[in-house]
Write a protein that holds these residues in place. Structure first.
Motif, PDB file in Angstrom:
ATOM      1  N   GLU A  35       0.826  -1.207   0.000  1.00  0.00           N
ATOM      2  CA  GLU A  35       0.000   0.000   0.000  1.00  0.00           C
ATOM      3  C   GLU A  35       0.865   1.263   0.000  1.00  0.00           C
ATOM      4  O   GLU A  35       0.537   2.248  -0.653  1.00  0.00           O
ATOM      5  CB  GLU A  35      -0.952  -0.004   1.193  1.00  0.00           C
ATOM      6  CG  GLU A  35      -2.064  -1.030   1.067  1.00  0.00           C
ATOM      7  CD  GLU A  35      -2.976  -1.063   2.292  1.00  0.00           C
ATOM      8  OE1 GLU A  35      -2.637  -0.439   3.332  1.00  0.00           O
ATOM      9  OE2 GLU A  35      -4.027  -1.708   2.199  1.00  0.00           O
ATOM     10  N   GLU A  38       2.246   1.647  -3.497  1.00  0.00           N
ATOM     11  CA  GLU A  38       1.191   2.130  -4.391  1.00  0.00           C
ATOM     12  C   GLU A  38       0.941   3.629  -4.163  1.00  0.00           C
ATOM     13  O   GLU A  38       0.762   4.393  -5.116  1.00  0.00           O
ATOM     14  CB  GLU A  38      -0.100   1.342  -4.157  1.00  0.00           C
ATOM     15  CG  GLU A  38      -1.226   1.741  -5.075  1.00  0.00           C
ATOM     16  CD  GLU A  38      -2.493   0.919  -4.821  1.00  0.00           C
ATOM     17  OE1 GLU A  38      -3.582   1.458  -5.076  1.00  0.00           O
ATOM     18  OE2 GLU A  38      -2.392  -0.232  -4.362  1.00  0.00           O
ATOM     19  N   TRP A  39       0.944   4.070  -2.915  1.00  0.00           N
ATOM     20  CA  TRP A  39       0.737   5.478  -2.568  1.00  0.00           C
ATOM     21  C   TRP A  39       1.783   6.365  -3.238  1.00  0.00           C
ATOM     22  O   TRP A  39       1.469   7.374  -3.846  1.00  0.00           O
ATOM     23  CB  TRP A  39       0.778   5.620  -1.049  1.00  0.00           C
ATOM     24  CG  TRP A  39       0.803   7.017  -0.508  1.00  0.00           C
ATOM     25  CD1 TRP A  39       1.866   7.650   0.070  1.00  0.00           C
ATOM     26  CD2 TRP A  39      -0.279   7.946  -0.470  1.00  0.00           C
ATOM     27  NE1 TRP A  39       1.513   8.917   0.474  1.00  0.00           N
ATOM     28  CE2 TRP A  39       0.190   9.127   0.146  1.00  0.00           C
ATOM     29  CE3 TRP A  39      -1.600   7.911  -0.897  1.00  0.00           C
ATOM     30  CZ2 TRP A  39      -0.602  10.250   0.350  1.00  0.00           C
ATOM     31  CZ3 TRP A  39      -2.388   9.031  -0.690  1.00  0.00           C
ATOM     32  CH2 TRP A  39      -1.898  10.178  -0.080  1.00  0.00           C
ATOM     33  N   ARG A  41       3.776   5.500  -5.811  1.00  0.00           N
ATOM     34  CA  ARG A  41       3.761   5.335  -7.272  1.00  0.00           C
ATOM     35  C   ARG A  41       2.719   6.207  -7.945  1.00  0.00           C
ATOM     36  O   ARG A  41       2.873   6.579  -9.097  1.00  0.00           O
ATOM     37  CB  ARG A  41       3.530   3.868  -7.648  1.00  0.00           C
ATOM     38  CG  ARG A  41       4.836   3.113  -7.804  1.00  0.00           C
ATOM     39  CD  ARG A  41       4.624   1.772  -8.512  1.00  0.00           C
ATOM     40  NE  ARG A  41       5.203   0.763  -7.651  1.00  0.00           N
ATOM     41  CZ  ARG A  41       4.538  -0.114  -6.919  1.00  0.00           C
ATOM     42  NH1 ARG A  41       3.240  -0.182  -6.973  1.00  0.00           N
ATOM     43  NH2 ARG A  41       5.159  -0.954  -6.138  1.00  0.00           N
ATOM     44  N   ARG A  42       1.665   6.543  -7.237  1.00  0.00           N
ATOM     45  CA  ARG A  42       0.630   7.374  -7.857  1.00  0.00           C
ATOM     46  C   ARG A  42       1.180   8.744  -8.225  1.00  0.00           C
ATOM     47  O   ARG A  42       0.715   9.368  -9.163  1.00  0.00           O
ATOM     48  CB  ARG A  42      -0.611   7.465  -6.997  1.00  0.00           C
ATOM     49  CG  ARG A  42      -0.447   8.284  -5.741  1.00  0.00           C
ATOM     50  CD  ARG A  42      -1.650   8.230  -4.853  1.00  0.00           C
ATOM     51  NE  ARG A  42      -2.337   9.512  -4.856  1.00  0.00           N
ATOM     52  CZ  ARG A  42      -3.431   9.757  -4.195  1.00  0.00           C
ATOM     53  NH1 ARG A  42      -4.005   8.799  -3.511  1.00  0.00           N
ATOM     54  NH2 ARG A  42      -3.980  10.956  -4.222  1.00  0.00           N
ATOM     55  N   GLY A  43       2.167   9.233  -7.465  1.00  0.00           N
ATOM     56  CA  GLY A  43       2.915  10.420  -7.845  1.00  0.00           C
ATOM     57  C   GLY A  43       2.249  11.762  -7.635  1.00  0.00           C
ATOM     58  O   GLY A  43       2.887  12.791  -7.829  1.00  0.00           O
ATOM     59  N   THR A  44       0.988  11.791  -7.253  1.00  0.00           N
ATOM     60  CA  THR A  44       0.319  13.075  -7.064  1.00  0.00           C
ATOM     61  C   THR A  44      -0.491  13.064  -5.772  1.00  0.00           C
ATOM     62  O   THR A  44      -0.954  12.016  -5.323  1.00  0.00           O
ATOM     63  CB  THR A  44      -0.640  13.405  -8.223  1.00  0.00           C
ATOM     64  OG1 THR A  44      -1.622  12.370  -8.316  1.00  0.00           O
ATOM     65  CG2 THR A  44       0.109  13.526  -9.540  1.00  0.00           C
ATOM     66  N   ASP A  46      -3.769  14.112  -3.430  1.00  0.00           N
ATOM     67  CA  ASP A  46      -5.199  14.284  -3.578  1.00  0.00           C
ATOM     68  C   ASP A  46      -5.408  15.768  -3.892  1.00  0.00           C
ATOM     69  O   ASP A  46      -4.940  16.643  -3.155  1.00  0.00           O
ATOM     70  CB  ASP A  46      -5.865  13.903  -2.252  1.00  0.00           C
ATOM     71  CG  ASP A  46      -7.372  14.057  -2.259  1.00  0.00           C
ATOM     72  OD1 ASP A  46      -7.869  15.021  -2.872  1.00  0.00           O
ATOM     73  OD2 ASP A  46      -8.046  13.233  -1.638  1.00  0.00           O
TER      74      ASP A  46
END
Length: 126
Positions: A35, A38-39, A41-44, A46
């Motif tokens: 997790e 993944e956090w 890797r999203r790169g942006t 909220d």
């Protein structure tokens, strides 16, 4: 409402940065290494988090315009004791963890402490 705000800090590249952010209400609870991966890797961030941070800045510093912003992802970890852990585990292996949501202002100093611990282990006293 909880917010963190650091005074402007000059970095080695000569830039001055002011760190600001709203509470962890925008941060999901991450329970596994997958997790966390993944956090990041999203790169942006909220988008609502970034809007809130800019709004807080404007409320705190009315009439001052931001030159630029650099939204960055981060994580907050918690230890069982709510104290940070910075220590050598074995030769060449160290740990630096446990800001517990309160280390934004001291993260650079804690990082330097951990780097010194790893690069100068003969001077480290637990």
């Amino acid at each position: 409402e909880c917010v963190y705000l650091l005074p402007p800090i000059q970095y080695p590249d000569g830039s001055w940065l002011l760190k600001i952010g709203p509470s962890t209400a925008f941060a999901p609870l991450l329970k596994s290494l997958a997790e966390v991966d993944e956090w990041f890797r999203r790169g942006t961030l909220d988008p609502d988090f970034e809007v809130k941070a800019k709004s807080i800045f404007s409320e705190l510093f009315p009439g001052i315009s931001m030159i630029s912003t650099r939204p960055l992802l981060c994580v907050t970890d918690q230890t069982a004791t709510l104290n940070p852990y910075v220590d050598m585990l074995a030769p060449g292996w160290g740990v630096c963890s446990g800001g517990n949501g309160w280390a934004a202002k001291s993260s650079d100093a804690i990082g330097r402490l951990a780097a010194d611990m790893m690069s100068l282990p003969q001077h480290w006293t637990p």
